[in-house]
Design a protein around this motif. Structure first.
Motif, short mmCIF file in Angstrom:
data_model
loop_
_atom_site.label_atom_id
_atom_site.label_comp_id
_atom_site.label_asym_id
_atom_site.label_seq_id
_atom_site.Cartn_x
_atom_site.Cartn_y
_atom_site.Cartn_z
N GLY A 38 105.35 -0.29 -29.42
CA GLY A 38 105.46 -0.08 -27.98
C GLY A 38 106.40 -1.08 -27.35
N ILE A 39 106.72 -0.84 -26.10
CA ILE A 39 107.61 -1.73 -25.35
C ILE A 39 106.81 -2.35 -24.23
CG2 ILE A 39 109.70 -1.84 -23.93
CD1 ILE A 39 110.70 0.63 -25.39
N SER A 40 106.92 -3.67 -24.11
CA SER A 40 106.19 -4.32 -23.03
C SER A 40 106.78 -3.91 -21.69
CB SER A 40 106.25 -5.84 -23.20
OG SER A 40 107.57 -6.30 -23.01
N ALA A 41 105.94 -3.87 -20.68
CA ALA A 41 106.38 -3.42 -19.36
C ALA A 41 107.45 -4.34 -18.77
CB ALA A 41 105.18 -3.34 -18.42
N SER A 42 107.39 -5.62 -19.09
CA SER A 42 108.35 -6.56 -18.52
C SER A 42 109.75 -6.42 -19.13
CB SER A 42 107.86 -7.99 -18.72
OG SER A 42 107.74 -8.27 -20.10
N SER A 43 109.84 -5.94 -20.38
CA SER A 43 111.15 -5.84 -21.01
C SER A 43 111.66 -4.40 -21.11
CB SER A 43 111.09 -6.44 -22.42
OG SER A 43 110.24 -5.68 -23.23
N ASN A 44 110.98 -3.47 -20.48
CA ASN A 44 111.38 -2.06 -20.54
C ASN A 44 112.52 -1.81 -19.55
OD1 ASN A 44 111.63 0.68 -20.66
ND2 ASN A 44 109.48 1.13 -20.27
N LYS A 69 111.97 1.29 -16.97
CA LYS A 69 110.85 1.28 -16.00
C LYS A 69 111.42 1.42 -14.59
CE LYS A 69 107.03 -1.51 -14.40
NZ LYS A 69 106.36 -2.80 -14.48
N ASP A 70 110.76 2.23 -13.78
CA ASP A 70 111.19 2.41 -12.38
C ASP A 70 111.09 1.09 -11.65
OD1 ASP A 70 111.74 5.08 -12.75
OD2 ASP A 70 109.72 5.71 -12.11
N LYS A 71 112.11 0.76 -10.87
CA LYS A 71 112.11 -0.48 -10.10
C LYS A 71 111.22 -0.34 -8.86
CE LYS A 71 115.17 -2.22 -12.85
NZ LYS A 71 114.74 -2.90 -14.01
N THR A 121 108.51 2.33 -6.60
CA THR A 121 107.69 3.53 -6.66
C THR A 121 108.10 4.47 -5.53
OG1 THR A 121 105.99 2.51 -5.31
CG2 THR A 121 105.75 2.32 -7.69
#
Length: 72
Positions: A55-61, A64-66, A68
């Motif tokens: 998996g990919i951590s949320a902090s290094s993805n 990920k949408d900047k 919402t």
């Protein structure tokens, strides 16, 4: 004249096909069992760094949408 051009064109195409088949037939092949074993070993050696497995951590993805989306 059109028939001669057509026939010579098909002869040229057939010669190119024969040359290609000769080239492919002369290639040295690797046994599939050896290649599969190498692939399995590579996957086992690198499984800790494989994002599909860990998996990919949320902090290094980076995807990920900047922000919402909020509807008012």
């Amino acid at each position: 004249m059109s028939a001669n051009v057509c026939c010579s064109n098909s002869v040229v195409q057939a010669q190119k096909l024969v040359d290609q088949l000769r080239l492919e037939a002369s290639m040295e092949r690797i046994k599939i069992s050896l290649t599969a074993a190498d692939l399995v070993q590579y996957c086992q050696d690198h499984r800790r760094s494989d994002p599909l497995l860990t998996g990919i951590s949320a902090s290094s993805n980076p995807f990920k949408d900047k922000k919402t989306c909020v509807l008012l």
